[in-house]
Design an enzyme around this catalytic site. Structure first.
Site, short mmCIF file in Angstrom:
data_model
loop_
_atom_site.label_atom_id
_atom_site.label_comp_id
_atom_site.label_asym_id
_atom_site.label_seq_id
_atom_site.Cartn_x
_atom_site.Cartn_y
_atom_site.Cartn_z
CB ALA A 182 59.74 20.82 -77.27
CD GLU A 183 59.20 20.71 -72.57
OE1 GLU A 183 58.44 21.21 -71.72
OE2 GLU A 183 59.16 19.51 -72.89
CB VAL A 184 56.69 27.50 -75.54
CG1 VAL A 184 56.77 28.99 -75.82
CG2 VAL A 184 57.18 26.70 -76.74
CD GLU B 213 35.10 26.48 -76.90
OE1 GLU B 213 35.59 26.92 -75.86
OE2 GLU B 213 35.69 25.68 -77.64
CE LYS C 216 58.36 16.90 -75.06
NZ LYS C 216 57.33 17.34 -74.18
CE LYS D 43 48.79 20.40 -80.19
NZ LYS D 43 48.42 21.67 -80.84
CE1 TYR E 238 48.06 19.83 -76.81
CE2 TYR E 238 49.95 18.45 -76.25
CZ TYR E 238 49.43 19.68 -76.62
OH TYR E 238 50.27 20.76 -76.80
P1 NAP Z 1 47.74 29.01 -74.06
O1 NAP Z 1 48.75 29.75 -73.27
O2 NAP Z 1 46.69 28.26 -73.33
O3 NAP Z 1 47.03 29.95 -75.13
C1 NAP Z 1 46.08 29.38 -76.02
C2 NAP Z 1 44.88 30.29 -76.17
O4 NAP Z 1 43.94 29.59 -77.00
C3 NAP Z 1 44.15 30.56 -74.85
O5 NAP Z 1 43.64 31.87 -74.83
C4 NAP Z 1 43.01 29.54 -74.90
O6 NAP Z 1 41.90 29.88 -74.09
C5 NAP Z 1 42.67 29.58 -76.37
N1 NAP Z 1 41.90 28.39 -76.78
C6 NAP Z 1 42.20 27.10 -76.52
N2 NAP Z 1 41.23 26.30 -77.02
C7 NAP Z 1 40.32 27.10 -77.60
C8 NAP Z 1 39.09 26.87 -78.28
N3 NAP Z 1 38.59 25.64 -78.41
N4 NAP Z 1 38.39 27.93 -78.76
C9 NAP Z 1 38.87 29.18 -78.61
N5 NAP Z 1 40.03 29.47 -77.96
C10 NAP Z 1 40.74 28.45 -77.46
O7 NAP Z 1 48.50 27.92 -75.01
P2 NAP Z 1 49.98 27.94 -75.66
O8 NAP Z 1 50.92 27.27 -74.74
O9 NAP Z 1 50.27 29.28 -76.20
O10 NAP Z 1 49.74 26.89 -76.84
C11 NAP Z 1 49.42 27.29 -78.15
C12 NAP Z 1 49.58 26.07 -79.06
O11 NAP Z 1 50.93 25.58 -78.96
C13 NAP Z 1 48.66 24.89 -78.68
O12 NAP Z 1 48.20 24.27 -79.85
C14 NAP Z 1 49.61 23.95 -77.95
O13 NAP Z 1 49.23 22.61 -78.07
C15 NAP Z 1 50.92 24.20 -78.69
N6 NAP Z 1 52.09 23.81 -77.92
C16 NAP Z 1 52.48 24.52 -76.82
C17 NAP Z 1 53.61 24.11 -76.11
C18 NAP Z 1 54.11 24.87 -74.90
O14 NAP Z 1 55.14 24.46 -74.35
N7 NAP Z 1 53.45 25.93 -74.47
C19 NAP Z 1 54.31 22.96 -76.49
C20 NAP Z 1 53.88 22.27 -77.61
C21 NAP Z 1 52.76 22.70 -78.32
P3 NAP Z 1 41.85 29.28 -72.58
O15 NAP Z 1 42.95 29.98 -71.81
O16 NAP Z 1 40.47 29.60 -72.15
O17 NAP Z 1 42.13 27.80 -72.70
#
Ligand code: NAP
Length: 261
Positions: free
Chosen positions: A186-188, A64, A143, A159, A155
């Site tokens: 942006a949107e994933v 964590e 984004k 960022k 957040y």
């Molecule tokens: P996700 O599906 O939630 O996967 C992130 C993983 O990281 C999850 O397993 C999460 O655990 C873990 N995690 C988060 N905080 C943590 C912590 N403090 N210590 C240990 N593990 C942690 O997220 P994602 O969408 O792949 O996003 C990955 C990155 O891309 C993030 O930085 C996000 O801000 C960025 N991003 C994503 C999008 C999008 O559209 N998806 C857009 C812009 C930026 P939990 O499930 O327990 O939280």
């Protein structure tokens, strides 16, 4: 092109799920060594078992990351296991919606702990090893750093700071040949995104509206497309003269004139 990531030890925070999981798989496909750092033990262990089944080298480190100690331990465990560290991908984060109106100063600080401080701590503890390997760091931003989103001060500001730190570290680490870059999604469609979408009264309607505004193909970016950009930036063969850059992998979402698409 061979990215020459073979046997490179690459730490991926949040590597068990979403974008991080796509990257863990991508690193193994390039014959690199993926160190999956995540708090989700069940999914992390499942992913590592799947990758080992494909003869990949990898390991799971449960952490964590909201404490500096946990970040230090994750780096120490990596080096104990593999004897070196070649790259760090700071990816873990959560759009936790701590807004200006609804949040509080203490909630805001906690959001920075969740989204920003561990990027610094991980890089800080990885640095002696990255100096030895002349390694690379990729920071995953969002984004929201440049567009805002509303209701998510913690957040969005984390960022924004991540983009600033990318430039700052790129300058500071020039003497060591360590390259620092950021990828800006942006949107994933990931578990995090699904969770965010489900907070709207009509998620499918909301998704349709969002898709209609993504210029290239009116579709979401795939996690694998983010991973491919990160692999490119990690590769000193492909991106050996790229540092301090913010690479938007977003189908034109942030920079193209959406009124015309
Ligand atoms: P996700 O599906 O939630 O996967 C992130 C993983 O990281 C999850 O397993 C999460 O655990 C873990 N995690 C988060 N905080 C943590 C912590 N403090 N210590 C240990 N593990 C942690 O997220 P994602 O969408 O792949 O996003 C990955 C990155 O891309 C993030 O930085 C996000 O801000 C960025 N991003 C994503 C999008 C999008 O559209 N998806 C857009 C812009 C930026 P939990 O499930 O327990 O939280």
């Amino acid at each position: 092109m061979d990215l020459e990531l073979q046997d490179r030890v690459i730490v991926i925070t949040g590597g068990a799920k979403g974008i991080g999981a796509a990257l863990s798989r991508g690193v193994c496909q390039e014959n690199g060594i993926a160190v999956v750092v995540d708090r989700d033990k069940a999914l992390g262990e499942k992913l590592v078992a799947e990758l080992r089944g494909l003869k990949a080298s990898c390991c799971f480190v449960q952490a964590e990351l909201t404490t500096a100690d946990a970040c230090r331990q994750a780096i120490e465990e990596t080096v104990r296991e593999f004897g070196r560290l070649d790259a760090l991908v700071n990816n873990a984060g959560v759009n936790d919606r701590i807004g200006l109106e609804d949040g509080s100063p203490s909630e805001y600080l906690a959001s920075l702990e969740r989204n920003l401080v561990h990027y610094y701590s991980m890089a800080h503890f990885a640095l002696p090893h990255l100096k030895r390997s002349r390694g690379a760091v990729v920071n995953i931003a969002s984004k929201t750093a440049v567009t805002g989103q509303g209701g998510t001060s913690g957040y969005a500001s984390a960022k924004g700071a991540i983009l600033a730190l990318t430039r700052e570290w790129a300058v500071e680490l020039l003497p060591y040949g360590i390259r620092i870059n950021a990828v800006v999604p942006a949107e994933v469609m990931t578990p995090l995104y699904e969770q965010w979408l489900s907070s709207f009264p009509e998620p499918q309607k909301k998704l349709k509206t969002i898709l209609s505004k993504i210029p290239l193909g009116n579709r979401m970016t795939k996690p694998e497309e983010i991973a491919a950009a990160v692999l490119f930036l990690l590769s000193s063969q492909a991106a050996g003269h790229v540092t301090g850059q913010h690479l938007y992998v977003d189908g034109g979402y942030v920079h193209l004139d959406r009124a015309l698409t």
